[in-house]
Scaffold this motif. Sequence first.
Motif, PDB file in Angstrom:
ATOM      1  N   ASP A 172       0.341  -1.097   0.114  1.00 24.52           N
ATOM      2  CA  ASP A 172      -0.278  -0.126   0.681  1.00 24.52           C
ATOM      3  C   ASP A 172       0.665   1.485   0.203  1.00 24.52           C
ATOM      4  N   ALA A 173       1.995   1.029   0.496  1.00 30.84           N
ATOM      5  CA  ALA A 173       3.445   2.431   0.181  1.00 30.84           C
ATOM      6  C   ALA A 173       3.936   2.920  -0.969  1.00 30.84           C
ATOM      7  N   LEU A 174       3.320   1.568  -2.397  1.00 26.40           N
ATOM      8  CA  LEU A 174       4.225   1.734  -3.335  1.00 26.40           C
ATOM      9  C   LEU A 174       3.259   2.777  -4.126  1.00 26.40           C
ATOM     10  N   ARG A 175       1.512   2.689  -3.678  1.00 26.69           N
ATOM     11  CA  ARG A 175       1.084   3.126  -4.219  1.00 26.69           C
ATOM     12  C   ARG A 175       1.712   4.166  -5.527  1.00 26.69           C
ATOM     13  N   GLY A 176       1.815   4.260  -6.764  1.00 24.79           N
ATOM     14  CA  GLY A 176       1.448   5.452  -7.619  1.00 24.79           C
ATOM     15  C   GLY A 176       3.640   5.372  -7.160  1.00 24.79           C
ATOM     16  N   LEU A 177       4.275   4.729  -6.900  1.00 22.01           N
ATOM     17  CA  LEU A 177       5.122   5.041  -6.967  1.00 22.01           C
ATOM     18  C   LEU A 177       6.236   3.426  -7.815  1.00 22.01           C
ATOM     19  N   LYS A 178       5.817   2.022  -7.916  1.00 21.36           N
ATOM     20  CA  LYS A 178       5.722   1.522  -8.733  1.00 21.36           C
ATOM     21  C   LYS A 178       5.053   0.193  -8.956  1.00 21.36           C
ATOM     22  N   PRO A 179       4.707   0.243 -10.015  1.00 18.73           N
ATOM     23  CA  PRO A 179       3.641  -1.171 -10.184  1.00 18.73           C
ATOM     24  C   PRO A 179       4.330  -2.551  -9.134  1.00 18.73           C
ATOM     25  N   VAL A 180       3.258  -2.975  -8.742  1.00 17.91           N
ATOM     26  CA  VAL A 180       3.387  -4.512  -7.823  1.00 17.91           C
ATOM     27  C   VAL A 180       2.610  -5.901  -8.408  1.00 17.91           C
ATOM     28  N   LEU A 181       3.917  -6.368  -8.945  1.00 18.16           N
ATOM     29  CA  LEU A 181       4.059  -7.285 -10.625  1.00 18.16           C
ATOM     30  C   LEU A 181       2.852  -8.791  -9.556  1.00 18.16           C
ATOM     31  N   LEU A 182       2.611  -9.339 -10.004  1.00 18.99           N
ATOM     32  CA  LEU A 182       1.872 -10.923  -9.505  1.00 18.99           C
ATOM     33  C   LEU A 182       2.660 -11.938 -10.440  1.00 18.99           C
ATOM     34  N   ASP A 183       3.430 -12.653  -9.449  1.00 21.63           N
ATOM     35  CA  ASP A 183       4.050 -13.964 -10.041  1.00 21.63           C
ATOM     36  C   ASP A 183       3.057 -14.813 -10.394  1.00 21.63           C
ATOM     37  N   SER A 184       2.954 -15.698 -11.797  1.00 26.45           N
ATOM     38  CA  SER A 184       1.885 -16.638 -12.420  1.00 26.45           C
ATOM     39  C   SER A 184       1.885 -17.991 -11.728  1.00 26.45           C
ATOM     40  N   GLU A 185       3.676 -17.716 -11.360  1.00 23.54           N
ATOM     41  CA  GLU A 185       3.962 -19.526 -10.545  1.00 23.54           C
ATOM     42  C   GLU A 185       3.487 -19.459  -9.950  1.00 23.54           C
ATOM     43  N   SER A 186       4.051 -18.879  -8.521  1.00 23.56           N
ATOM     44  CA  SER A 186       4.531 -18.447  -7.512  1.00 23.56           C
ATOM     45  C   SER A 186       3.190 -18.297  -6.980  1.00 23.56           C
ATOM     46  N   GLN A 187       2.499 -16.739  -6.991  1.00 23.72           N
ATOM     47  CA  GLN A 187       1.015 -16.866  -6.187  1.00 23.72           C
ATOM     48  C   GLN A 187      -0.098 -16.958  -6.659  1.00 23.72           C
ATOM     49  N   THR A 188      -0.837 -16.556  -5.678  1.00 20.57           N
ATOM     50  CA  THR A 188      -2.595 -17.628  -6.199  1.00 20.57           C
ATOM     51  C   THR A 188      -3.440 -16.206  -5.920  1.00 20.57           C
ATOM     52  N   PHE A 189      -4.251 -16.888  -6.116  1.00 19.50           N
ATOM     53  CA  PHE A 189      -5.679 -16.135  -6.363  1.00 19.50           C
ATOM     54  C   PHE A 189      -5.830 -15.146  -5.139  1.00 19.50           C
ATOM     55  N   GLN A 196      -6.149  -5.267  -2.984  1.00 19.22           N
ATOM     56  CA  GLN A 196      -6.691  -4.659  -2.416  1.00 19.22           C
ATOM     57  C   GLN A 196      -6.000  -3.701  -1.094  1.00 19.22           C
ATOM     58  N   SER A 197      -5.048  -4.267  -1.089  1.00 21.84           N
ATOM     59  CA  SER A 197      -4.329  -2.902  -0.359  1.00 21.84           C
ATOM     60  C   SER A 197      -3.627  -2.099  -0.930  1.00 21.84           C
ATOM     61  N   VAL A 198      -3.533  -2.298  -2.205  1.00 25.10           N
ATOM     62  CA  VAL A 198      -2.933  -1.382  -3.602  1.00 25.10           C
ATOM     63  C   VAL A 198      -3.956  -0.328  -3.554  1.00 25.10           C
ATOM     64  N   GLN A 199      -4.975  -0.978  -3.602  1.00 25.01           N
ATOM     65  CA  GLN A 199      -6.194  -0.190  -3.763  1.00 25.01           C
ATOM     66  C   GLN A 199      -6.744   0.086  -5.431  1.00 25.01           C
ATOM     67  N   VAL A 200      -6.173  -1.116  -6.303  1.00 30.33           N
ATOM     68  CA  VAL A 200      -6.211  -1.281  -7.760  1.00 30.33           C
ATOM     69  C   VAL A 200      -6.933  -2.550  -8.460  1.00 30.33           C
ATOM     70  N   GLN A 201      -7.206  -1.801  -9.197  1.00 26.14           N
ATOM     71  CA  GLN A 201      -8.236  -2.712 -10.270  1.00 26.14           C
ATOM     72  C   GLN A 201      -7.771  -4.229 -11.147  1.00 26.14           C
ATOM     73  N   ALA A 202      -5.997  -3.982 -10.815  1.00 24.04           N
ATOM     74  CA  ALA A 202      -5.495  -4.839 -12.162  1.00 24.04           C
ATOM     75  C   ALA A 202      -4.162  -4.423 -11.434  1.00 24.04           C
ATOM     76  N   MET A 203      -2.811  -5.709 -11.769  1.00 25.56           N
ATOM     77  CA  MET A 203      -2.124  -5.777 -11.869  1.00 25.56           C
ATOM     78  C   MET A 203      -1.126  -6.399 -12.682  1.00 25.56           C
ATOM     79  N   PRO A 204      -0.290  -6.198 -13.512  1.00 28.91           N
ATOM     80  CA  PRO A 204       0.723  -6.703 -14.417  1.00 28.91           C
ATOM     81  C   PRO A 204       1.044  -8.032 -14.143  1.00 28.91           C
ATOM     82  N   LEU A 205       0.749  -9.406 -14.423  1.00 29.80           N
ATOM     83  CA  LEU A 205       0.610 -10.418 -14.358  1.00 29.80           C
ATOM     84  C   LEU A 205       2.428 -10.939 -15.119  1.00 29.80           C
ATOM     85  N   VAL A 206       3.344 -11.674 -14.457  1.00 28.08           N
ATOM     86  CA  VAL A 206       4.662 -11.602 -15.193  1.00 28.08           C
ATOM     87  C   VAL A 206       4.682 -13.307 -15.052  1.00 28.08           C
TER      88      VAL A 206
END
Length: 407
Positions: free
Chosen positions: A46-63, A71-81
């Motif tokens: 949540d402290a990174l909002r507007g500073l740099k994109p928060v990425l989602l890892d397709s392999e290690s991270q879950t639904f 919810q933490s970053v208050q965005v409706q989408a994130m880059p999936l890498v």
Amino acid sequence: MSSSKDTLKETPLSVLARTNLTRYLDERTKLATANAPRSEFSSGPDALRGLKPVLLDSESQTFMDALVLMQSVQVQAMPLVRYKNQPNGAYDALCFLSVGDLVSTLIDAVDKADIDASRVLPAMGRLAAVGLELESLPLKKCRTKWDGTVLWRAAAMTHTLADALQICLYISHQSLPGSMQLRQCPHRFAVMNDDNFITHVVSQSDMVMYLHTNRDLITELFTNATIADLGLCNTVGVVTIGASTPTVDCFREMERHRVGAVAVVDEQSRVLLGTLSESDITHLHGGASFASLALPVGEFLLHSRPDVSPWMPSDVDRVAPVNPKSSAYAVVLSQHAGSFVVSCRPSDTLTDVLTSMDVRAVHRVWVVNDANCVVGVVALADVLAVVARFGMSVEEAQRARDAMVVA
């Protein structure tokens, strides 16, 4: 007609055309840095909002990881890498994963489980089981929809925001405000550096709020145009849902109609009571909490706001007239209209609507008639379509506005 003073101002498109993407992103980063919390507890996403994109890892991270982060970053989408060797190293950018994708994945799982939401208690148990399964679902198995996936290198740093509007968000002078085709345009695009790292994400909301912040530079033909002037009073694709409808069925209707939100209304009077959007899925914490999707949407909304009492008010405390045939959920929601309803009238100006979006942090404002029944919706893409149609000069803007009024 515009005043002589107004002729010295610009159209919104000309403001975007003289705003270089690099400069805009630099200024945005400086502002986010200045406003970032400075404490030992502010190192989370949540402290990174507007500073740099928060990425989602397709392999290690879950639904569930995606729900929590969004919810933490208050965005409706994130880059999936997909990381090539190790986390935080080189990666391949796959696509954006949005709250809409999570809703689609949820509905697929619910339909596969063949859950009858009309029987609340059994449905709660089976939805909890679905939630526990989804909780550990790898993101690479989530259903994703195209939303700018092929645009990773389309945003050159030499572009202006006006270029990005057409090239990256696919909104041009031919786009029709209020059309269903406009709803399918990309909601955001990514900017990558020479090392193929994502450095920024720019959304429809970013562009609209940039214009709203600089509204003193913009012609009153735009800022003072009413919703009626712009032909947004009776837009297509508006979906209304009764307050006693099971929440999971509301999400299913979003999926069926390909919309990002539904208007929650009183079943009897059709009065607007609130909004359920795709981003409300981020209120679910832990698989067992998916049982709440069996609740009537009116009750779900009340529980999603800890500052609102879910109890039925006494006759003395009620602040609005109540239809005796209305559901209990509709009655309670109606007493908290100020918390749940974000709406406008056809006579309200575009500046009024954008102020509501800014203050209430929403991406759409429902248009209601004198009976407070929904007749349309103003979404971010509609505003940007108006921007594109207004052109580069005040003369073009006048002709475009006149054409919208006639239409």
